[in-house]
Design a protein around this motif. Structure first.
Motif, short mmCIF file in Angstrom:
data_model
loop_
_atom_site.label_atom_id
_atom_site.label_comp_id
_atom_site.label_asym_id
_atom_site.label_seq_id
_atom_site.Cartn_x
_atom_site.Cartn_y
_atom_site.Cartn_z
N VAL A 159 0.87 -1.17 0.00
CA VAL A 159 0.00 0.00 0.00
C VAL A 159 0.90 1.22 0.00
N PRO A 160 0.37 2.41 -0.26
CA PRO A 160 1.22 3.61 -0.17
C PRO A 160 1.82 3.77 1.22
N ILE A 161 3.11 4.09 1.28
CA ILE A 161 3.77 4.39 2.55
C ILE A 161 4.21 5.84 2.51
N TYR A 162 3.53 6.69 3.27
CA TYR A 162 3.82 8.12 3.27
C TYR A 162 4.83 8.45 4.36
N ILE A 163 5.80 9.28 4.02
CA ILE A 163 6.84 9.73 4.95
C ILE A 163 6.68 11.23 5.15
N ASP A 164 6.41 11.66 6.37
CA ASP A 164 6.15 13.08 6.62
C ASP A 164 7.01 13.60 7.77
N GLY A 165 7.17 14.91 7.82
CA GLY A 165 8.00 15.54 8.84
C GLY A 165 9.40 15.77 8.32
N MET A 166 10.34 15.88 9.24
CA MET A 166 11.71 16.19 8.86
C MET A 166 12.54 14.95 8.55
N ILE A 167 11.86 13.82 8.36
CA ILE A 167 12.56 12.55 8.13
C ILE A 167 13.44 12.63 6.88
N LYS A 168 12.94 13.25 5.81
CA LYS A 168 13.72 13.35 4.57
C LYS A 168 15.06 14.03 4.82
N LYS A 169 15.05 15.14 5.56
CA LYS A 169 16.30 15.85 5.83
C LYS A 169 17.26 15.00 6.65
N VAL A 170 16.70 14.26 7.60
CA VAL A 170 17.54 13.38 8.42
C VAL A 170 18.13 12.26 7.57
N ASN A 171 17.32 11.71 6.67
CA ASN A 171 17.82 10.65 5.79
C ASN A 171 18.99 11.13 4.94
N GLU A 172 18.95 12.40 4.55
CA GLU A 172 20.05 12.96 3.77
C GLU A 172 21.34 12.98 4.59
N VAL A 173 21.21 13.25 5.90
CA VAL A 173 22.39 13.23 6.77
C VAL A 173 22.91 11.80 6.91
#
Length: 442
Positions: free
Chosen positions: A255-269
Motif C-alpha cells: 500500500v502507499p507508505i507516506y513519509i512526513d515531517g523532517m525525516i527526509k532531511k535526516v535521511n540525507e544526513v
C-alpha cells in the motif's frame, strides 16, 4: 590528587534534560545539555553549572541530550565537542524544536540565530581518537550504538577515568552496530537506566518486526490506516528499513507508505555519513550510490504532493511522542476510526501524549486550543528500542575492569534506584541514584 566534583544538573531520576558537570579546580566540563520533553513547568531545562563551562561534550543529537546546547553556547561561548553527524542532526532538531515551541505558544530558550551560531563553536571528533583539552583533561568518544554518530564519553582527569555512556545500545540494529565494549580501565561509570528494571527485557528485533508487520497487515485487511509516530532521528530509519525489507519479501501488503515531517532531511544526513552505518548499508550506498532509505516504495509528503489517506495506507511521521509536528494532523483524521492502528515505536516520556496513550488513556488534548480527541483506533507498542535492557546493561558493566563506583541516570526514579541497588548487590560496586542538584567528590 586534585578532588573532582561530579554534579548532576539534569537527567537524574528522570528521562530528559541530561546534563552533568565535571569540575577540577576552576575548570568545568559539561556532558550533554538536554531539554525535557515532558513539559513540566520549571523542569524543562538543566540546572545552571557552578562555574562557566570551559567545554561541552554532546553524546548524540536527540533533544533530551542536545536540546539546550544553543542556550549554553550563547551564554558561555565555550567550544562544543561531538561527532560530525551529531552536529548536523542536532542542528536540524534544534530548528524543529523552535517550531514546536511556537506551536505550543512557549517562549523558546534560544533563537534560530543562536542555533546557527553553534557551528562556529563546534569541534569535530572521530571515534577512538584521544584529544587533550584545557586543564590537561584527556577525552575520547567511543561508539554507543544508539543512533547515527552517538558516542560514549571517556575522560581522564588526573589519572582518574570517567566513562559516561549517554544512551547505550548493546545489540545491532538495521543501521547501527552495537556499542563498543572494549573501554579499558574505568574508575567512575555514569550509565543510563531507561530500561534498567528487572522485567525490562527486549524481544529480538526480528520478533518485534514480525509483530509489527502482522499488526499492520491485519489493520490494512480490515480497511484501516496505519499511523507510525517516530523519532525523526534513529527510529524513523529503523522502521523504514523494516518496512522496505518486508515489502520486498512480499510479507507486507503493498500500500502507499507516506513519509512526513523532517525525516527526509535526516535521511540525507544518514546518506552523507554512510561510513557511520552498518557494513551492509555502507556497501550498498558506497557501490550503488543509492540509500535504501530513498527506496521508491516511500512517498515523501510535501506541499506539492497531495496525500490520500482515505484508503488503506501506512503513514510514518514525526513526532514520536505525539507532542507536535505533522503527526497531530494525522491523529485527528484517523483516531476516531476503530479499523485503524497507531503504532508506538519508541520510549514515551511520562507526561507526553504518547505515554498517555500507551498507559491506556483514549482521550487526548491537542494544542493550541486544547481540542479533545477521542481515540477509537487500536493502539499498540513495538519495542524498536535503541537502548540496552537490564541484561544488556549488566553485560556492558561486566566488561569493565577495576570499577570503583557507578551512577545510574536517565531513567524513571524507581528504575534508577532499583538499578543502583541491584548493581551494588550483584557487582559489589558502590552505586548511586543521584538527584538533580547533587554533587559528589571523587
Amino acid at each position: 590528587m586534585t578532588r573532582i566534583e561530579l554534579s548532576f544538573l539534569g537527567g537524574s531520576r528522570e528521562v530528559g534534560r541530561s546534563c552533568i558537570s565535571i569540575k577540577k579546580k576552576d575548570k568545568l566540563i559539561l556532558l550533554d545539555a538536554g531539554i525535557s520533553l515532558g513539559r513540566v513547568k520549571g523542569e524543562e531545562y538543566p540546572l545552571e553549572p557552578s562555574n562557566p563551562p570551559n567545554a561541552v561534550f554532546v553524546t548524540h543529537a536527540h533533544l533530551d541530550h542536545s536540546g539546550y546546547l544553543p542556550a549554553i553556547i550563547s551564554k558561555y561561548g565555550c567550544p562544543e565537542f561531538s561527532t560530525s553527524p551529531t552536529q548536523d542532526l542536532a542542528e536540524l532538531l534544534h530548528t524543529d524544536f523552535l517550531k514546536l515551541q511556537k506551536d505550543w505558544n512557549i517562549e523558546p530558550p534560544y533563537t534560530s540565530e543562536e542555533v546557527m551560531a553553534v557551528r562556529s563553536h563546534a569541534e569535530d571528533i572521530n571515534y577512538m581518537v584521544e584529544i587533550t583539552i584545557r586543564g590537561g583533561i584527556k577525552a575520547m568518544l567511543l561508539p554507543s550504538g544508539h543512533i547515527l554518530g552517538a558516542a560514549m564519553i571517556r575522560l581522564e582527569v588526573d589519572n582518574h577515568i570517567i566513562l559516561y555512556t549517554g544512551d547505550l545500545s548493546t545489540r545491532n540494529t538495521r543501521t547501527q552496530d552495537m556499542a563498543e565494549t572494549s573501554v579499558g580501565k574505568v574508575d567512575t561509570l555514569i550509565i543510563e537506566s531507561t530500561y534498567a528494571a528487572q522485567n525490562d527485557r527486549h524481544p529480538s528485533f526480528q520478533k518485534v518486526e514480525r509483530s509489527l508487520i502482522d499488526s499492520i497487515n491485519k489493520a490494512l485487511d480490515r480497511g484501516g490506516r496505519v499511523l507510525v509516530p517516530v523519532f525523526a532521528v534513529g527510529r524513523a530509519q529503523e522502521v523504514m528499513l523494516s518496512l522496505e525489507a518486508y515489502i520486498r519479501s512480499g510479507a507486507l501488503k503493498q500500500v502507499p507508505i507516506y513519509i512526513d515531517g523532517m525525516i527526509k532531511k535526516v535521511n540525507e544526513v544518514y546518506r552523507l555519513y554512510w561510513s557511520y552505518l552498518r557494513p551492509t548499508i555502507r556497501r550498498q550506498i558506497r557501490y550503488t550510490r543509492q540509500s535504501p532509505l530513498e527506496s521508491d516504495i516511500f512517498v515523501e509528503v510535501n506541499q506539492k504532493r497531495s496525500v490520500n489517506i482515505d484508503e488503506p495506507c501506512i503513514i510514518v511521521s514525526t513526532s514520536g511522542m505525539l507532542e507536535g509536528g505533522p503527526v497531530i494532523g494525522y491523529i485527528k483524521k484517523i483516531a476516531g476510526d476503530p479499523k485503524s492502528l497507531i503504532c508506538l515505536t519508541g520510549y514515551q516520556v511520562p507526561g507526553t501524549r504518547g505515554r498517555r496513550l500507551q498507559d491506556g488513556e483514549r482521550e487526548i488534548k491537542i494544542a493550541p486550543k486544547e481540542e479533545s480527541i477521542k481515540v477509537n483506533s487500536e493502539v499498540k507498542s513495538f519495542e524498536f528500542s535503541a537502548h540496552a535492557d537490564q541484561s544488556g546493561l549488566f553485560r556492558f558493566i561486566s566488561k569493565i575492569k577495576e570499577l570503583e563506583r557507578v551512577y545510574c541516570v536517565h531513567g524513571e526514579e524507581w528504575k534508577t534506584v532499583e538499578f543502583a541497588e541491584r548493581i551494588e548487590k550483584l557487582k559489589k560496586v558502590d552505586s548511586y541514584s543521584p538527584i538533580n542538584g547533587e554533587t559528589y567528590l571523587i
